[in-house]
Write an enzyme that holds these catalytic residues in place. Structure first.
Site, PDB file in Angstrom:
ATOM      1  CG  HIS A   1       0.614   4.287   7.586  1.00 55.05           C
ATOM      2  ND1 HIS A   1      -0.489   3.688   7.034  1.00 55.05           N
ATOM      3  CD2 HIS A   1       1.662   3.484   7.283  1.00 55.05           C
ATOM      4  CE1 HIS A   1      -0.124   2.566   6.422  1.00 55.05           C
ATOM      5  NE2 HIS A   1       1.173   2.419   6.562  1.00 55.05           N
TER       6      HIS A   1
ATOM      7  CG  HIS B   1      -0.345  -0.134   2.535  1.00 52.06           C
ATOM      8  ND1 HIS B   1      -0.895  -0.856   3.551  1.00 52.06           N
ATOM      9  CD2 HIS B   1       0.781   0.401   3.033  1.00 52.06           C
ATOM     10  CE1 HIS B   1      -0.121  -0.754   4.625  1.00 52.06           C
ATOM     11  NE2 HIS B   1       0.902   0.002   4.336  1.00 52.06           N
TER      12      HIS B   1
ATOM     13  CG  HIS C   1       8.579  -1.356   3.735  1.00 47.37           C
ATOM     14  ND1 HIS C   1       7.717  -2.384   4.052  1.00 47.37           N
ATOM     15  CD2 HIS C   1       7.909  -0.221   4.049  1.00 47.37           C
ATOM     16  CE1 HIS C   1       6.582  -1.876   4.528  1.00 47.37           C
ATOM     17  NE2 HIS C   1       6.681  -0.571   4.554  1.00 47.37           N
TER      18      HIS C   1
ATOM     19  CD  GLU D   1       3.177  -1.754   6.490  1.00 49.52           C
ATOM     20  OE1 GLU D   1       2.986  -0.561   6.747  1.00 49.52           O
ATOM     21  OE2 GLU D   1       3.506  -2.143   5.346  1.00 49.52           O
TER      22      GLU D   1
END
Lengths: 280, 117
Positions: free
Chosen positions: A59, A12, A193, A240
């Site tokens: 976030h 995303h 990441h 995530e």
């Protein structure tokens, strides 16, 4: 009863929101990423799900550190995408399905997952980017949505095992909903990441591919990983992957992999896409 | 009995836990406010007054003035909120990554690309 027909995963990455708005589908940087999606569009056209239950992480739009629930479930008639501060275009309002939301909330609390229910919930790129990638502007392919947010901002995070079990409880609740809805489950975010610290830019292709392989038939193996394992092997934000674990839990025991795509890098991230179909 | 265990450190990685969340609360709260365009504008107009109104400590103020992401993390900043601060200056996550790793942005992008080979 409502029926879960399959699961979709998608990274995303916020930059996707900008690239989508600028229609960079054939740009050399973006093409290997966007080219992964048309097979899923074809599947969605054929299967026509009515509802998308979306596991995502906020976030810092809807939740701040003043109150940070581990699991929260949207129970609103609609969900608004709002300004996140750094300039990805907002893409309007998403239709909800509050009756199914409350049925899920009642089901999972009965199952021992004491969630936070949200009658107002602003949704950020974690939710909007995948929904846009799969359903476009939602006019030609309308979809109702239920956002389910799992905390990935502040440790301690729920373990992969706990998220997998949470997903199973969500799946049981959906499958007992007295309706004819066809439901698809989304797990967003990932794959490896890291944005922060001197290890920023860390990507782990080998680990990601192992996760994509095992999530199909051996999710219980991945449920043995700890959050510390995920951060070490997939990067700080690679944690995530717990959202993918929740998705997989909701699909039940047997699934078939229909499609996947994996590409490094989009922005700072290894982008992963999967389409899994439920099997009896 | 608690099952909490102290984990080994992961090099180059700060686990944003309760300890960091307390340390960085004012800084993160200010950055969270940058979801609003009016607040971003107010910060641009008078940074010092804006930081003061959120009660940032000296370490946090200095890190904001320096636009230094590693210093901001050390002062308790969480990357998701800090991204909103970086956004005010049009910085992307590659810019932020380059700054933290001491690379140029081009070097950082190449570093990302190479990991796909």
């Amino acid at each position: 009863m409502a029926e879960i027909i399959g699961g979709l995963t998608s990274s995303h990455i916020p930059a996707v929101g900008n690239a989508y708005a600028r229609k960079l589908f054939d740009d050399p940087y973006w093409k290997p990423f966007f080219d992964g999606y048309p097979p899923v569009h074809g599947w969605l056209k054929e299967k026509k799900p009515d509802v998308a239950v979306v596991f995502y992480n906020d976030h810092g739009l809807n939740f701040f550190l003043d109150k940070m629930p581990t699991f929260s479930i949207g129970a609103a008639p609609s969900y608004e995408n709002q300004d996140e501060g750094w300039g990805i275009p907002t893409i309007g309002t998403f239709e909800g399905h509050p009756e199914l939301s409350w049925h899920i909330i009642e089901g999972v609390v009965g199952d021992g997952f004491d969630v936070c229910s949200c009658q107002e919930m602003a949704v950020d790129h974690g939710f909007t980017v995948p929904v846009q990638l799969f359903w476009g502007d939602r006019t030609e392919n309308p979809i109702k949505t239920i956002p389910i947010c799992i905390n990935t901002v502040q440790h301690p995070l729920a373990s992969p095992k706990r998220c997998h079990e949470f997903g199973k409880a969500i799946g049981r609740a959906i499958s007992s909903f007295p309706g004819s809805e066809k439901v698809v489950i989304l797990g967003t975010g990932g794959l490896s990441h890291q944005l922060d610290g001197t290890r920023a830019g860390f990507i782990n292709k080998e680990f990601d591919l192992m996760c994509m392989d095992k999530i199909v038939d051996e999710p219980e193996e991945l449920a043995k990983l700890s959050i510390h394992d995920l951060v070490r092997e997939a990067g700080a934000q690679g944690a995530e992957f717990i959202l993918w674990m929740a998705m997989r839990g909701a699909l039940g025991d047997k699934v078939a992999e229909v499609h996947r795509n994996y590409h490094i890098p989009i922005s700072n991230t290894a982008a992963g896409l999967m389409l899994l179909e439920t099997r009896a | 009995m608690s099952t909490h265990t102290i984990q080994e450190e992961i090099p180059g990685t700060v686990m944003f836990d309760g300890r960091m969340a307390m340390k960085g609360y004012a800084l993160n709260k200010m950055c969270f406010s940058f979801n609003s365009a009016a607040n971003r504008e107010a910060f641009r107009k008078d940074e010092e007054a804006y930081m003061e109104s959120y009660g940032l400590n000296e370490q946090q103020k200095a890190a904001i003035r320096a636009r230094n992401v590693l210093q901001l993390i050390d002062a308790g900043g969480n990357i998701y909120y800090l991204a909103k601060f970086a956004g005010i200056f049009g910085l992307t996550v590659q810019d932020v990554g380059a700054q933290q790793t001491g690379m140029t942005v081009e070097e950082f992008k190449e570093f990302l690309r190479k990991q796909g080979e």
